[in-house]
Design an enzyme around this catalytic site. Sequence first.
Site, PDB file in Angstrom:
ATOM      1  N   GLU A   8       0.771  -1.120  -0.193  1.00 32.00           N
ATOM      2  CA  GLU A   8      -0.008  -0.010  -0.004  1.00 32.00           C
ATOM      3  C   GLU A   8       0.953   1.316  -0.101  1.00 32.00           C
ATOM      4  O   GLU A   8       1.516   1.337   1.080  1.00 32.00           O
ATOM      5  CB  GLU A   8      -0.939  -0.017   1.150  1.00 32.00           C
ATOM      6  CG  GLU A   8      -2.148   1.029   1.052  1.00 32.00           C
ATOM      7  CD  GLU A   8      -1.791   2.360   1.824  1.00 32.00           C
ATOM      8  OE1 GLU A   8      -1.396   3.459   1.275  1.00 32.00           O
ATOM      9  OE2 GLU A   8      -1.805   2.404   3.232  1.00 32.00           O
ATOM     10  N   CYS A  15      -2.022   8.798   3.157  1.00 29.53           N
ATOM     11  CA  CYS A  15      -2.114   8.241   1.620  1.00 29.53           C
ATOM     12  C   CYS A  15      -3.641   8.444   1.190  1.00 29.53           C
ATOM     13  O   CYS A  15      -3.777   8.699   0.138  1.00 29.53           O
ATOM     14  CB  CYS A  15      -1.752   6.857   1.755  1.00 29.53           C
ATOM     15  SG  CYS A  15      -0.164   6.356   2.024  1.00 29.53           S
TER      16      CYS A  15
END
Length: 461
Positions: free
Chosen positions: A234, A268
């Site tokens: 990720e 993020c």
Amino acid sequence: MPIATVNPANGETFKTYEAMGEEEIERRLQLAEATFRTYRTTSFAERARLLHRAADLLDEDQRDIARVMTTEMGKPVKQARAEAAKCARAMRWYADHAEELLADEEPAAADVKDSGASRALVRYRPLGPVLAVMPWNFPLWQVVRFAAPALMAGNVGLLKHASNVPQTALYLEDLFHRAGFTEGTFQTLLIGSGAVDEILRDDRVKAATLTGSEPAGRAVASTAGEMIKKTVLELGGSDPYVVMPSADIDRAAQVAVTARVQNNGQSCIAAKRFIVHTDVYDAFAERFVAGMEALKVGDPLEEDTEIGPLSSEQGRADLEELVDDARRGGASVLCGGERPDGDGWYYPPTVLAGITREMRIHREEAFGPVATLYRAADLDGAVLIANDSPFGLSSNVWTRDETDVDRFVRDLEAGGVYVNGMTASHPAFPFGGVKRSGYGRELSGHGIREFCNITTVWHGA
């Protein structure tokens, strides 16, 4: 980079740690391998009992560990407490659902017969020690969303946490140990990033998961590929936040502020690129800028602080470079954009407009409270801008038109589409991205199965 707690609110070094040497790393790898042999045979009920105990302890520790997180990486302490509470809820969710998520699956009877079997099933079995390379921005949550499903699946964990959150890293090992997990079930490795490659090459480590930067993801993926080991990545995100004419503009602007500045903008999955239909652009921009300007920036340990410092001096410098590059390219600074005087690595909530494709901020992730505004002529234009990014983590769409929703869900290149709300992770829903945002999924049934040996069991007639 030293392994140390450096308070980003004032730049003072609070505590330092020596990196583990080769002998200690070897001891922990041996322990992980030995522990897995027995832990893998424990029942779901026993694993769930232990994980529920860890959740209870985390709730008891919430205020203390929240202050540790805030001191180490600067998030407002209220948000740190919320992060701890979210981790406890996720632990309980996996404790309660793992057995069902990993239950044996029986193929259709006709397919079993056609294969020549008397019976057949698919069983999920654990892989072994899994290395987790985790970032500082959500120092509890990023780890727990790996550890809870991995431990419930019967794996054991090795944590290489970011070097600026060592106290949080050590707390996590202690938490699982206090909950009753045996010593080798979850271990923290106080090591620098340079030690990751050798550990990942070790045959005792069966897989890896990483949340972090593109360069870190490439390095782990490259080594894991060479060693033929499973990885989940990720990585970065530059999520679009699209506002169409039918949207509730007041609500969209209000949520946009939170979506951009959560965790001091260092997330993020924070919305970063605000793409607004020209018919409502001015109305949205006015409300959004006013909301950003109204945020209270200050000491993250104070209860009413909404924006604390960035995690590091380098992080602030990187953000300033993106803003300055955009300004030189002709972008308008609607608010913020200037480093404040005083101690700490603070940066003000900032909104930029007039972004062009030549500006670095158009293609690079802005990791801090800086938003970019785009004007879209129509839905097609909004989709084009949204997808004009190397990242594809999540996305946000504001519209009351179901035809719009169908188009965005079909065409947006992202791992999630959140309609009339901001992106938020929940253990029941898969989380991850496409393009340079990585691959694989965390959370939900998809996440717990990532580090399982999906085994076909076939019995002859």
